[in-house]
Scaffold this motif. Structure first.
Motif, PDB file in Angstrom:
ATOM      1  N   UNK A 131     -13.809  50.756   3.487  1.00 45.06           N
ATOM      2  CA  UNK A 131     -13.598  49.397   3.986  1.00 45.06           C
ATOM      3  C   UNK A 131     -12.205  49.215   4.564  1.00 45.06           C
ATOM      4  N   UNK A 132     -11.183  49.670   3.826  1.00 41.44           N
ATOM      5  CA  UNK A 132      -9.814  49.475   4.300  1.00 41.44           C
ATOM      6  C   UNK A 132      -9.523  50.328   5.529  1.00 41.44           C
ATOM      7  N   UNK A 133     -10.105  51.528   5.588  1.00 40.11           N
ATOM      8  CA  UNK A 133      -9.919  52.344   6.793  1.00 40.11           C
ATOM      9  C   UNK A 133     -10.554  51.657   8.000  1.00 40.11           C
ATOM     10  N   UNK A 134     -11.712  51.035   7.787  1.00 43.34           N
ATOM     11  CA  UNK A 134     -12.356  50.292   8.876  1.00 43.34           C
ATOM     12  C   UNK A 134     -11.492  49.106   9.302  1.00 43.34           C
ATOM     13  N   UNK A 135     -10.986  48.343   8.343  1.00 44.41           N
ATOM     14  CA  UNK A 135     -10.161  47.178   8.677  1.00 44.41           C
ATOM     15  C   UNK A 135      -8.879  47.587   9.403  1.00 44.41           C
ATOM     16  N   UNK A 136      -8.390  48.791   9.114  1.00 47.56           N
ATOM     17  CA  UNK A 136      -7.143  49.271   9.722  1.00 47.56           C
ATOM     18  C   UNK A 136      -7.417  50.305  10.826  1.00 47.56           C
ATOM     19  N   UNK A 137      -8.632  50.337  11.364  1.00 50.17           N
ATOM     20  CA  UNK A 137      -9.029  51.387  12.299  1.00 50.17           C
ATOM     21  C   UNK A 137      -8.168  51.426  13.555  1.00 50.17           C
ATOM     22  N   UNK A 138      -7.641  50.270  13.977  1.00 53.49           N
ATOM     23  CA  UNK A 138      -6.772  50.226  15.161  1.00 53.49           C
ATOM     24  C   UNK A 138      -5.301  50.094  14.807  1.00 53.49           C
ATOM     25  N   UNK A 191     -16.411  50.441  15.880  1.00 50.19           N
ATOM     26  CA  UNK A 191     -16.620  49.151  15.243  1.00 50.19           C
ATOM     27  C   UNK A 191     -17.865  49.209  14.370  1.00 50.19           C
ATOM     28  N   UNK A 192     -17.906  48.307  13.386  1.00 50.54           N
ATOM     29  CA  UNK A 192     -19.094  48.212  12.563  1.00 50.54           C
ATOM     30  C   UNK A 192     -20.275  47.696  13.381  1.00 50.54           C
ATOM     31  N   UNK A 193     -21.467  48.063  12.955  1.00 45.64           N
ATOM     32  CA  UNK A 193     -22.677  47.648  13.658  1.00 45.64           C
ATOM     33  C   UNK A 193     -23.156  46.294  13.129  1.00 45.64           C
ATOM     34  N   UNK A 194     -23.269  45.277  13.999  1.00 42.00           N
ATOM     35  CA  UNK A 194     -23.772  43.975  13.533  1.00 42.00           C
ATOM     36  C   UNK A 194     -25.246  44.081  13.127  1.00 42.00           C
ATOM     37  N   UNK A 195     -25.584  43.481  11.998  1.00 40.26           N
ATOM     38  CA  UNK A 195     -26.968  43.471  11.559  1.00 40.26           C
ATOM     39  C   UNK A 195     -27.822  42.653  12.526  1.00 40.26           C
ATOM     40  N   UNK A 196     -28.991  43.158  12.929  1.00 40.74           N
ATOM     41  CA  UNK A 196     -29.883  42.369  13.796  1.00 40.74           C
ATOM     42  C   UNK A 196     -30.520  41.195  13.048  1.00 40.74           C
ATOM     43  N   UNK A 197     -30.360  41.186  11.713  1.00 42.12           N
ATOM     44  CA  UNK A 197     -30.955  40.116  10.913  1.00 42.12           C
ATOM     45  C   UNK A 197     -30.026  38.916  10.804  1.00 42.12           C
ATOM     46  N   UNK A 198     -28.768  39.174  10.390  1.00 38.82           N
ATOM     47  CA  UNK A 198     -27.860  38.045  10.167  1.00 38.82           C
ATOM     48  C   UNK A 198     -26.499  38.205  10.837  1.00 38.82           C
ATOM     49  N   UNK A 206     -21.156  57.823   7.695  1.00 32.53           N
ATOM     50  CA  UNK A 206     -20.839  58.867   8.673  1.00 32.53           C
ATOM     51  C   UNK A 206     -19.741  58.414   9.629  1.00 32.53           C
ATOM     52  N   UNK A 207     -19.840  57.188  10.130  1.00 30.48           N
ATOM     53  CA  UNK A 207     -18.913  56.723  11.162  1.00 30.48           C
ATOM     54  C   UNK A 207     -17.579  56.235  10.613  1.00 30.48           C
ATOM     55  N   UNK A 208     -17.563  55.765   9.377  1.00 32.41           N
ATOM     56  CA  UNK A 208     -16.375  55.085   8.867  1.00 32.41           C
ATOM     57  C   UNK A 208     -15.718  55.800   7.697  1.00 32.41           C
ATOM     58  N   UNK A 209     -16.118  57.035   7.447  1.00 23.16           N
ATOM     59  CA  UNK A 209     -15.463  57.845   6.426  1.00 23.16           C
ATOM     60  C   UNK A 209     -14.010  58.088   6.832  1.00 23.16           C
TER      61      UNK A 209
END
Length: 461
Positions: A131-138, A191-198, A206-209
Protein backbone atom coordinates in the motif's frame (compact mmCIF):
# COMPACT_ATOMS: atom_id res chain seq x y z
CA UNK A 1 41.98 -14.67 32.10
CA UNK A 2 40.73 -18.26 31.71
CA UNK A 3 41.43 -20.33 28.60
CA UNK A 4 37.85 -20.04 27.31
CA UNK A 5 37.72 -16.27 27.92
CA UNK A 6 41.08 -15.78 26.23
CA UNK A 7 39.96 -17.79 23.21
CA UNK A 8 36.69 -15.84 22.99
CA UNK A 9 38.54 -12.53 23.18
CA UNK A 10 40.94 -13.67 20.46
CA UNK A 11 38.10 -14.68 18.16
CA UNK A 12 36.44 -11.29 18.55
CA UNK A 13 39.65 -9.42 17.70
CA UNK A 14 38.83 -7.38 14.63
CA UNK A 15 40.80 -6.54 11.53
CA UNK A 16 42.95 -3.37 11.42
CA UNK A 17 40.39 -1.55 9.25
CA UNK A 18 37.66 -2.20 11.81
CA UNK A 19 37.83 1.26 13.36
CA UNK A 20 36.17 2.47 10.17
CA UNK A 21 33.30 0.04 10.75
CA UNK A 22 32.74 1.24 14.31
CA UNK A 23 32.48 4.91 13.24
CA UNK A 24 29.22 6.85 13.39
CA UNK A 25 27.93 9.46 10.93
CA UNK A 26 27.89 11.96 13.78
CA UNK A 27 31.17 11.45 15.69
CA UNK A 28 30.48 11.23 19.41
CA UNK A 29 33.10 10.86 22.12
CA UNK A 30 32.16 8.01 24.45
CA UNK A 31 32.15 8.87 28.13
CA UNK A 32 35.26 7.75 29.99
CA UNK A 33 33.16 5.80 32.49
CA UNK A 34 31.21 3.96 29.74
CA UNK A 35 32.78 0.50 29.53
CA UNK A 36 30.77 -0.70 26.53
CA UNK A 37 32.19 -1.26 23.06
CA UNK A 38 30.50 0.57 20.15
CA UNK A 39 28.30 -2.40 19.23
CA UNK A 40 27.06 -2.78 22.79
CA UNK A 41 26.06 0.88 22.61
CA UNK A 42 24.14 0.15 19.40
CA UNK A 43 22.36 -2.74 21.11
CA UNK A 44 21.33 -0.43 23.95
CA UNK A 45 19.93 2.09 21.49
CA UNK A 46 17.81 -0.62 19.89
CA UNK A 47 16.30 -1.70 23.18
CA UNK A 48 15.48 1.86 24.22
CA UNK A 49 14.04 3.02 20.87
CA UNK A 50 10.38 3.82 20.26
CA UNK A 51 10.53 2.04 16.90
CA UNK A 52 11.53 -1.22 18.55
CA UNK A 53 8.78 -0.95 21.16
CA UNK A 54 6.20 -0.51 18.40
CA UNK A 55 7.07 -3.93 16.99
CA UNK A 56 5.02 -5.49 19.79
CA UNK A 57 1.90 -4.11 18.06
CA UNK A 58 2.78 -5.05 14.48
CA UNK A 59 1.70 -8.11 12.53
CA UNK A 60 4.08 -10.99 11.86
CA UNK A 61 1.54 -13.19 10.05
CA UNK A 62 -1.52 -13.07 12.30
CA UNK A 63 -2.95 -9.89 13.86
CA UNK A 64 -3.39 -9.12 17.55
CA UNK A 65 -7.11 -9.77 17.08
CA UNK A 66 -6.31 -13.44 16.48
CA UNK A 67 -5.15 -14.09 20.06
CA UNK A 68 -2.08 -13.65 22.23
CA UNK A 69 -0.14 -16.88 21.62
CA UNK A 70 1.34 -16.29 18.18
CA UNK A 71 4.39 -14.24 17.26
CA UNK A 72 4.38 -10.49 16.76
CA UNK A 73 7.14 -8.60 14.95
CA UNK A 74 8.79 -8.06 18.34
CA UNK A 75 8.75 -11.66 19.56
CA UNK A 76 9.85 -12.78 16.09
CA UNK A 77 12.76 -10.32 16.23
CA UNK A 78 13.76 -11.57 19.70
CA UNK A 79 13.77 -15.14 18.39
CA UNK A 80 15.81 -14.15 15.34
CA UNK A 81 18.38 -12.53 17.65
CA UNK A 82 18.63 -15.65 19.79
CA UNK A 83 18.97 -17.95 16.77
CA UNK A 84 21.53 -15.62 15.14
CA UNK A 85 23.74 -15.77 18.24
CA UNK A 86 23.38 -19.56 18.16
CA UNK A 87 24.55 -19.59 14.53
CA UNK A 88 27.44 -17.29 15.45
CA UNK A 89 28.52 -19.62 18.28
CA UNK A 90 28.27 -22.63 15.96
CA UNK A 91 30.41 -20.93 13.31
CA UNK A 92 32.98 -19.94 15.94
CA UNK A 93 33.19 -23.51 17.19
CA UNK A 94 33.32 -25.27 13.82
CA UNK A 95 35.37 -22.98 11.55
CA UNK A 96 38.93 -22.62 12.77
CA UNK A 97 40.21 -20.37 9.97
CA UNK A 98 41.85 -17.34 11.54
CA UNK A 99 40.55 -14.90 8.92
CA UNK A 100 37.00 -16.16 9.48
CA UNK A 101 37.41 -15.89 13.25
CA UNK A 102 38.50 -12.29 12.93
CA UNK A 103 35.66 -11.43 10.54
CA UNK A 104 32.89 -12.85 12.72
CA UNK A 105 30.78 -10.15 14.41
CA UNK A 106 30.65 -9.45 18.13
CA UNK A 107 27.61 -11.19 19.71
CA UNK A 108 25.98 -7.89 20.67
CA UNK A 109 26.41 -6.63 17.12
CA UNK A 110 24.59 -9.64 15.63
CA UNK A 111 21.88 -9.30 18.30
CA UNK A 112 21.41 -5.62 17.46
CA UNK A 113 21.21 -6.32 13.71
CA UNK A 114 18.68 -9.10 14.31
CA UNK A 115 16.48 -6.99 16.58
CA UNK A 116 16.53 -4.23 13.95
CA UNK A 117 15.86 -6.30 10.84
CA UNK A 118 12.07 -5.69 10.78
CA UNK A 119 12.09 -2.23 12.34
CA UNK A 120 10.78 -0.51 9.20
CA UNK A 121 7.85 -2.81 8.50
CA UNK A 122 4.55 -0.90 8.50
CA UNK A 123 1.25 -2.01 10.06
CA UNK A 124 -0.44 -4.88 8.28
CA UNK A 125 2.76 -6.72 7.39
CA UNK A 126 3.60 -7.12 3.72
CA UNK A 127 0.21 -5.76 2.69
CA UNK A 128 1.14 -2.47 4.34
CA UNK A 129 4.35 -2.39 2.30
CA UNK A 130 2.40 -2.81 -0.93
CA UNK A 131 0.00 0.00 0.00
CA UNK A 132 2.68 2.51 0.97
CA UNK A 133 4.77 1.71 -2.11
CA UNK A 134 1.68 2.36 -4.23
CA UNK A 135 0.93 5.65 -2.44
CA UNK A 136 4.57 6.71 -2.95
CA UNK A 137 4.88 5.29 -6.49
CA UNK A 138 5.70 8.71 -7.98
CA UNK A 139 7.62 9.96 -4.95
CA UNK A 140 10.40 7.46 -4.33
CA UNK A 141 8.46 4.35 -3.35
CA UNK A 142 8.54 2.41 -0.10
CA UNK A 143 10.09 -0.86 1.11
CA UNK A 144 10.15 -2.16 4.68
CA UNK A 145 13.88 -2.94 4.86
CA UNK A 146 14.65 0.41 3.27
CA UNK A 147 12.48 2.05 5.92
CA UNK A 148 14.60 0.35 8.60
CA UNK A 149 17.66 2.16 7.25
CA UNK A 150 15.69 5.41 7.11
CA UNK A 151 14.55 5.10 10.73
CA UNK A 152 18.05 4.38 12.00
CA UNK A 153 19.80 7.08 9.97
CA UNK A 154 17.17 9.85 9.87
CA UNK A 155 14.04 9.41 12.00
CA UNK A 156 14.83 8.06 15.47
CA UNK A 157 15.29 10.75 18.11
CA UNK A 158 18.69 9.92 19.63
CA UNK A 159 20.11 12.75 17.49
CA UNK A 160 18.51 15.64 15.61
CA UNK A 161 19.66 14.70 12.10
CA UNK A 162 21.21 11.23 12.21
CA UNK A 163 18.53 9.10 13.84
CA UNK A 164 19.98 6.46 16.15
CA UNK A 165 23.47 7.30 14.84
CA UNK A 166 24.43 3.63 14.67
CA UNK A 167 27.89 2.38 13.78
CA UNK A 168 28.71 1.82 10.15
CA UNK A 169 28.91 -1.97 10.62
CA UNK A 170 25.45 -2.15 12.22
CA UNK A 171 23.94 -0.21 9.32
CA UNK A 172 25.77 -2.45 6.85
CA UNK A 173 24.33 -5.48 8.62
CA UNK A 174 20.71 -4.37 8.17
CA UNK A 175 21.21 -3.37 4.51
CA UNK A 176 19.64 -6.48 2.95
CA UNK A 177 19.13 -4.93 -0.49
CA UNK A 178 22.01 -2.62 -1.48
CA UNK A 179 20.27 -0.92 -4.40
CA UNK A 180 18.27 2.31 -4.54
CA UNK A 181 14.57 2.36 -5.40
CA UNK A 182 15.00 4.23 -8.68
CA UNK A 183 17.64 1.68 -9.79
CA UNK A 184 15.63 -1.34 -8.63
CA UNK A 185 12.18 -0.47 -9.95
CA UNK A 186 11.41 -2.00 -13.33
CA UNK A 187 9.62 0.87 -15.02
CA UNK A 188 6.92 3.05 -13.49
CA UNK A 189 4.63 1.47 -10.91
CA UNK A 190 1.16 1.42 -12.51
CA UNK A 191 -1.87 3.12 -11.08
CA UNK A 192 -4.35 0.96 -9.24
CA UNK A 193 -7.19 -0.50 -11.27
CA UNK A 194 -10.61 1.07 -10.51
CA UNK A 195 -13.25 -1.52 -9.67
CA UNK A 196 -15.98 -1.71 -12.36
CA UNK A 197 -18.45 -2.23 -9.50
CA UNK A 198 -17.83 0.74 -7.21
CA UNK A 199 -14.79 2.58 -8.61
CA UNK A 200 -12.60 1.73 -5.61
CA UNK A 201 -8.88 1.43 -6.34
CA UNK A 202 -7.72 -2.20 -6.42
CA UNK A 203 -4.07 -3.14 -5.92
CA UNK A 204 -2.41 -6.14 -7.56
CA UNK A 205 0.22 -8.34 -5.95
CA UNK A 206 2.01 -8.59 -9.29
CA UNK A 207 1.88 -4.91 -10.28
CA UNK A 208 2.37 -3.25 -6.91
CA UNK A 209 4.90 -5.48 -5.17
CA UNK A 210 7.63 -3.14 -3.87
CA UNK A 211 11.12 -3.75 -5.26
CA UNK A 212 13.72 -5.00 -2.78
CA UNK A 213 15.71 -1.83 -2.18
CA UNK A 214 16.51 1.13 0.00
CA UNK A 215 14.86 4.47 -0.77
CA UNK A 216 16.61 7.17 -2.78
CA UNK A 217 16.34 9.47 0.25
CA UNK A 218 19.08 7.40 1.92
CA UNK A 219 21.62 7.37 -0.93
CA UNK A 220 23.90 9.61 1.13
CA UNK A 221 23.75 7.15 4.03
CA UNK A 222 24.59 4.15 1.84
CA UNK A 223 27.48 6.07 0.25
CA UNK A 224 28.82 6.69 3.77
CA UNK A 225 28.33 3.04 4.80
CA UNK A 226 30.33 1.83 1.79
CA UNK A 227 33.25 4.27 2.22
CA UNK A 228 35.69 1.66 3.64
CA UNK A 229 35.11 -0.66 0.67
CA UNK A 230 37.28 -0.50 -2.45
CA UNK A 231 35.73 0.76 -5.67
CA UNK A 232 35.80 -2.81 -7.04
CA UNK A 233 34.00 -4.19 -3.98
CA UNK A 234 31.38 -1.44 -4.12
CA UNK A 235 30.72 -2.18 -7.78
CA UNK A 236 30.50 -5.92 -7.07
CA UNK A 237 28.05 -5.37 -4.20
CA UNK A 238 25.86 -3.28 -6.50
CA UNK A 239 25.98 -5.73 -9.42
CA UNK A 240 25.43 -8.89 -7.35
CA UNK A 241 23.27 -7.27 -4.62
CA UNK A 242 25.35 -9.18 -2.11
CA UNK A 243 24.62 -9.09 1.61
CA UNK A 244 27.43 -8.51 4.10
CA UNK A 245 28.76 -11.38 6.24
CA UNK A 246 26.81 -10.12 9.27
CA UNK A 247 23.64 -9.73 7.21
CA UNK A 248 23.89 -13.33 5.95
CA UNK A 249 23.97 -14.60 9.56
CA UNK A 250 20.90 -12.54 10.43
CA UNK A 251 19.15 -13.57 7.21
CA UNK A 252 19.66 -17.27 7.93
CA UNK A 253 18.27 -16.78 11.43
CA UNK A 254 15.28 -14.89 9.98
CA UNK A 255 14.54 -17.67 7.48
CA UNK A 256 14.89 -20.29 10.18
CA UNK A 257 12.52 -18.45 12.51
CA UNK A 258 10.02 -17.86 9.73
CA UNK A 259 10.04 -21.46 8.54
CA UNK A 260 9.96 -23.16 11.94
CA UNK A 261 8.59 -20.81 14.58
CA UNK A 262 5.74 -19.61 12.37
CA UNK A 263 5.01 -23.28 11.70
CA UNK A 264 4.66 -23.76 15.46
CA UNK A 265 2.08 -20.94 15.55
CA UNK A 266 0.16 -22.43 12.64
CA UNK A 267 0.04 -25.88 14.26
CA UNK A 268 -0.97 -24.56 17.69
CA UNK A 269 -3.78 -22.47 16.20
CA UNK A 270 -5.07 -25.31 14.04
CA UNK A 271 -4.36 -23.53 10.76
CA UNK A 272 -2.57 -26.50 9.16
CA UNK A 273 -2.88 -30.28 9.36
CA UNK A 274 -0.57 -33.27 9.13
CA UNK A 275 -2.35 -34.32 5.92
CA UNK A 276 -1.55 -30.95 4.31
CA UNK A 277 2.09 -31.21 5.33
CA UNK A 278 2.41 -34.73 3.95
CA UNK A 279 0.82 -33.53 0.72
CA UNK A 280 2.99 -30.41 0.34
CA UNK A 281 6.42 -31.49 1.58
CA UNK A 282 7.95 -34.51 -0.12
CA UNK A 283 9.05 -37.22 2.35
CA UNK A 284 12.61 -37.25 1.00
CA UNK A 285 13.12 -33.67 2.24
CA UNK A 286 12.85 -35.01 5.79
CA UNK A 287 15.38 -37.83 5.25
CA UNK A 288 18.48 -36.16 6.73
CA UNK A 289 16.59 -34.76 9.72
CA UNK A 290 14.97 -38.15 10.41
CA UNK A 291 18.37 -39.85 10.15
CA UNK A 292 19.83 -37.39 12.67
CA UNK A 293 16.91 -37.98 15.03
CA UNK A 294 17.37 -41.75 14.74
CA UNK A 295 21.05 -41.40 15.68
CA UNK A 296 20.40 -39.12 18.64
CA UNK A 297 17.04 -40.45 19.86
CA UNK A 298 16.78 -44.08 18.72
CA UNK A 299 13.68 -44.87 20.79
CA UNK A 300 11.65 -41.85 19.71
CA UNK A 301 9.51 -40.99 16.66
CA UNK A 302 8.38 -44.50 15.77
CA UNK A 303 4.74 -44.85 14.82
CA UNK A 304 2.83 -48.13 14.74
CA UNK A 305 4.37 -49.09 11.40
CA UNK A 306 7.87 -48.28 12.62
CA UNK A 307 8.65 -45.53 10.09
CA UNK A 308 10.31 -42.50 11.65
CA UNK A 309 9.13 -40.03 9.03
CA UNK A 310 5.49 -40.53 10.02
CA UNK A 311 6.57 -40.66 13.65
CA UNK A 312 8.17 -37.21 13.45
CA UNK A 313 5.09 -35.68 11.83
CA UNK A 314 2.76 -37.37 14.30
CA UNK A 315 4.79 -35.88 17.16
CA UNK A 316 4.74 -32.48 15.49
CA UNK A 317 0.95 -32.59 15.15
CA UNK A 318 0.32 -34.55 18.37
CA UNK A 319 -1.84 -31.89 19.99
CA UNK A 320 0.43 -32.04 23.05
CA UNK A 321 2.26 -28.69 23.33
CA UNK A 322 5.24 -30.30 25.07
CA UNK A 323 5.70 -32.91 22.32
CA UNK A 324 5.27 -30.34 19.53
CA UNK A 325 7.74 -27.96 21.19
CA UNK A 326 10.34 -30.75 21.45
CA UNK A 327 10.17 -31.38 17.69
CA UNK A 328 10.28 -27.65 16.94
CA UNK A 329 13.36 -27.26 19.17
CA UNK A 330 15.08 -30.18 17.48
CA UNK A 331 14.30 -28.74 14.06
CA UNK A 332 15.90 -25.45 15.10
CA UNK A 333 18.97 -27.25 16.46
CA UNK A 334 19.25 -29.33 13.29
CA UNK A 335 19.10 -26.30 11.03
CA UNK A 336 21.53 -24.34 13.18
CA UNK A 337 24.05 -27.18 13.23
CA UNK A 338 23.98 -27.28 9.42
CA UNK A 339 25.20 -23.70 8.97
CA UNK A 340 28.73 -23.00 7.80
CA UNK A 341 30.90 -20.23 6.33
CA UNK A 342 31.37 -20.10 2.56
CA UNK A 343 33.90 -17.88 0.81
CA UNK A 344 33.27 -15.33 -1.95
CA UNK A 345 36.82 -14.93 -3.32
CA UNK A 346 35.96 -12.07 -5.69
CA UNK A 347 35.58 -9.71 -2.73
CA UNK A 348 38.59 -8.13 -1.04
CA UNK A 349 36.85 -6.88 2.12
CA UNK A 350 36.34 -9.34 4.97
CA UNK A 351 32.84 -7.87 5.30
CA UNK A 352 31.86 -9.54 2.04
CA UNK A 353 34.50 -12.20 1.46
CA UNK A 354 32.61 -14.59 3.74
CA UNK A 355 28.95 -15.50 4.03
CA UNK A 356 26.93 -17.75 6.30
CA UNK A 357 25.03 -20.45 4.48
CA UNK A 358 23.42 -23.86 5.07
CA UNK A 359 24.13 -27.42 3.99
CA UNK A 360 21.93 -28.47 1.01
CA UNK A 361 19.86 -31.13 2.82
CA UNK A 362 18.87 -28.79 5.64
CA UNK A 363 18.32 -25.89 3.25
CA UNK A 364 15.93 -27.92 1.09
CA UNK A 365 13.84 -28.87 4.13
CA UNK A 366 13.80 -25.28 5.38
CA UNK A 367 12.66 -24.04 1.97
CA UNK A 368 9.93 -26.68 1.98
CA UNK A 369 8.71 -25.51 5.39
CA UNK A 370 8.73 -21.88 4.25
CA UNK A 371 6.71 -22.74 1.13
CA UNK A 372 4.27 -24.67 3.30
CA UNK A 373 3.67 -21.62 5.54
CA UNK A 374 3.42 -19.33 2.52
CA UNK A 375 0.88 -21.45 0.66
CA UNK A 376 -1.18 -22.82 3.54
CA UNK A 377 -1.19 -19.84 5.92
CA UNK A 378 -0.07 -16.56 4.38
CA UNK A 379 -1.96 -17.10 1.11
CA UNK A 380 -5.05 -18.51 2.80
CA UNK A 381 -8.29 -16.51 2.38
CA UNK A 382 -8.45 -16.01 6.15
CA UNK A 383 -5.12 -14.12 6.20
CA UNK A 384 -5.48 -12.47 2.79
CA UNK A 385 -8.85 -10.93 3.61
CA UNK A 386 -7.31 -9.14 6.61
CA UNK A 387 -4.40 -8.08 4.44
CA UNK A 388 -6.80 -6.72 1.80
CA UNK A 389 -8.67 -4.73 4.45
CA UNK A 390 -5.46 -3.24 5.85
CA UNK A 391 -4.23 -2.31 2.37
CA UNK A 392 -7.42 -0.40 1.67
CA UNK A 393 -7.30 1.34 5.05
CA UNK A 394 -3.77 2.59 4.38
CA UNK A 395 -4.50 3.79 0.83
CA UNK A 396 -7.64 5.66 1.93
CA UNK A 397 -5.99 7.16 5.02
CA UNK A 398 -2.97 8.28 2.99
CA UNK A 399 -5.17 9.86 0.32
CA UNK A 400 -7.09 12.00 2.80
CA UNK A 401 -4.02 13.02 4.80
CA UNK A 402 -2.39 14.07 1.54
CA UNK A 403 -5.56 15.91 0.48
CA UNK A 404 -5.89 18.03 3.65
CA UNK A 405 -2.71 17.77 5.74
CA UNK A 406 -3.32 21.08 7.50
CA UNK A 407 -6.46 19.86 9.23
CA UNK A 408 -5.97 16.07 9.38
CA UNK A 409 -2.34 15.50 10.37
CA UNK A 410 -1.44 15.64 14.08
CA UNK A 411 0.23 18.97 14.92
CA UNK A 412 3.74 17.56 15.44
CA UNK A 413 3.59 15.66 12.12
CA UNK A 414 2.23 18.71 10.31
CA UNK A 415 5.18 20.73 11.65
CA UNK A 416 7.53 18.27 9.91
CA UNK A 417 5.34 18.44 6.80
CA UNK A 418 5.62 22.23 6.63
CA UNK A 419 9.37 22.15 7.23
CA UNK A 420 10.11 20.32 3.96
CA UNK A 421 9.78 21.91 0.55
CA UNK A 422 8.87 19.74 -2.41
CA UNK A 423 5.71 17.59 -2.71
CA UNK A 424 7.63 14.30 -2.67
CA UNK A 425 9.30 15.20 0.62
CA UNK A 426 5.93 16.20 2.06
CA UNK A 427 4.40 12.87 1.07
CA UNK A 428 7.43 11.14 2.58
CA UNK A 429 6.47 12.71 5.93
CA UNK A 430 2.96 11.21 5.62
CA UNK A 431 4.47 7.87 4.60
CA UNK A 432 6.82 7.87 7.62
CA UNK A 433 3.88 8.69 9.89
CA UNK A 434 1.70 5.81 8.65
CA UNK A 435 4.63 3.37 8.51
CA UNK A 436 5.37 4.02 12.17
CA UNK A 437 1.85 3.03 13.26
CA UNK A 438 1.02 -0.22 15.00
CA UNK A 439 -1.91 -2.27 13.72
CA UNK A 440 -4.07 -0.84 16.51
CA UNK A 441 -3.10 2.80 15.93
CA UNK A 442 -3.77 2.42 12.20
CA UNK A 443 -7.26 1.11 12.94
CA UNK A 444 -7.82 3.91 15.44
CA UNK A 445 -6.71 6.61 12.97
CA UNK A 446 -8.84 5.13 10.19
CA UNK A 447 -11.95 4.74 12.32
CA UNK A 448 -11.59 8.23 13.75
CA UNK A 449 -11.81 9.66 10.23
CA UNK A 450 -14.29 7.28 8.62
CA UNK A 451 -16.43 5.63 11.29
CA UNK A 452 -19.38 7.79 12.43
CA UNK A 453 -19.48 6.35 15.95
CA UNK A 454 -15.75 6.54 16.71
CA UNK A 455 -13.74 9.56 17.80
CA UNK A 456 -13.93 12.53 20.12
CA UNK A 457 -12.50 16.03 20.10
CA UNK A 458 -10.69 15.07 23.29
CA UNK A 459 -8.85 12.10 21.75
CA UNK A 460 -5.04 12.22 21.90
CA UNK A 461 -3.48 12.20 18.43
Amino acid sequence: MGVFAAEAAKRHTVLPTSEKWSERMLPVAQSADDCRNPFEVDYSRVIHSASFRRLQGKTQILTSNDGDFHRTRMTHSLEVAQVAVGILKHLEATDRREDVARALPHPKLIEAISLLHDLGHPPGGHGGEVSLCYCMRNDGGFEGNGQTLRILSKLEIFTEEHGSNMTRRTLLGILKYPIAFSDAVDGPIPDGKPSPINGQILLSQHDHEPPKCYMDTERDVVDWIFQPLSADDRALVQSTRAKSFDCTIMDLADDLSYGIHDLEDAIALGLVSIEQMMEDIEPHLWSDFVRRMEEKNPTEYQDTTGTRYEGVLQALFSGDPHTTKKVISRLVSYMLSNTYVAERPDFASHMYRFKATMQPEAHRLLEGLKRFILNRVIRSPQVQQIRFKTQNMIVQLFAYLDHDPRHLLPAHIYAKYRAVGNPSSKRRVICDYIASMTDASLTQAYERLFSPRVGSSFDSL
